[in-house]
Design a protein around this motif. Sequence first.
Motif, short mmCIF file in Angstrom:
data_model
loop_
_atom_site.label_atom_id
_atom_site.label_comp_id
_atom_site.label_asym_id
_atom_site.label_seq_id
_atom_site.Cartn_x
_atom_site.Cartn_y
_atom_site.Cartn_z
N LYS A 33 -42.77 -46.98 34.38
CA LYS A 33 -43.37 -46.43 34.30
C LYS A 33 -42.88 -46.78 32.65
O LYS A 33 -41.65 -46.80 32.41
N VAL A 36 -40.98 -41.82 26.97
CA VAL A 36 -41.90 -41.33 26.63
C VAL A 36 -39.46 -41.46 26.07
O VAL A 36 -38.92 -40.28 26.75
N PHE A 50 -47.05 -32.04 24.46
CA PHE A 50 -47.75 -30.81 25.58
C PHE A 50 -48.26 -30.37 26.26
O PHE A 50 -49.52 -30.41 26.88
N THR A 53 -51.51 -33.18 26.64
CA THR A 53 -50.60 -34.26 27.62
C THR A 53 -50.78 -33.95 29.02
O THR A 53 -50.34 -33.01 29.35
N HIS A 56 -48.67 -37.10 34.76
CA HIS A 56 -47.32 -36.07 34.98
C HIS A 56 -46.81 -37.01 33.44
O HIS A 56 -46.61 -38.72 32.92
N THR A 57 -45.93 -36.63 33.22
CA THR A 57 -44.28 -37.69 32.22
C THR A 57 -43.19 -37.99 32.12
O THR A 57 -42.31 -36.86 32.31
N CYS A 58 -43.05 -39.26 32.32
CA CYS A 58 -41.33 -39.22 32.47
C CYS A 58 -40.82 -39.52 30.68
O CYS A 58 -41.43 -39.76 30.24
N GLY A 59 -39.91 -38.92 30.57
CA GLY A 59 -39.26 -38.35 29.01
C GLY A 59 -37.59 -38.57 29.29
O GLY A 59 -36.91 -38.31 30.37
N GLU A 215 -38.96 -37.29 35.56
CA GLU A 215 -40.21 -36.96 35.33
C GLU A 215 -40.24 -35.46 34.67
O GLU A 215 -39.67 -33.95 35.25
#
Length: 240
Positions: A33, A36, A50, A53, A56-59, A215
């Motif tokens: 994945k 960011v 956000f 967006t 799901h976002t991994c950061g 996440e």
Amino acid sequence: MKNLSLSIPKPCSEKWENFSSTTNGALCGSCNKVVVDFTSMSDEALIDFFSKTKGHTCGRFRPDQLTTYTPSVRVKVNPGVTLLKAGLLSLLLVLTSKQASAQNKKPKSTTEAVEKRGRRAVPESTAIQTEKILKGVVLDEANKPMPGVNVVLKGSTTRIYTDVDGRFELSQKVKEGDVIYLYFIGYTSKEYVVSKEAGSDLVIRMACDIMTLGEVAVDAVYAPDQSGARRLWSKVKNLF
């Protein structure tokens, strides 16, 4: 209006330095994945990201970024009222400047004229400059500017913050050997000793000591609507 709350319920144990770099972050080889990198983003940039967006976002975050944000409210201003205020303000400034100019015009005394003819002015450039203005920029590990960094001159009350471009300028002159401290939450504090060559092109880099990967959980936190009186007062304040 709803606030925005960011958190990482289950932090990732992977190491950022082991990831492959991408245009907006890095690729995790374990889960394949894209993670960011939010560490250099401002609060406004995080809210904007956000709000647009979905999913799901991994950061990668600084600890101080995992908090609740309140989106700013833009108040529409009547152009006619704005022009009227600007005109009145301009008129007031013109009248004030004329009055001040009339009061400051004083005839030169004979004594002052004689003293000026009797001595030769010494160019400022001949004086030995032992102190100087210190300017510079603070960057992170990715060479990105760091806004909001505390810059403190040791032994004085001088304390400033870097601007949105990571730049700073001490209001108090410094000399060789003076020490400045730099602080920012989530980063290792930095101590810099002013050198003889230091001037307006100083570059200081700070390293992050704590990072949180994982996440992101985005929660909308309800904020009760303001009363009619409060909404009116907010609009009035935003006019000035």
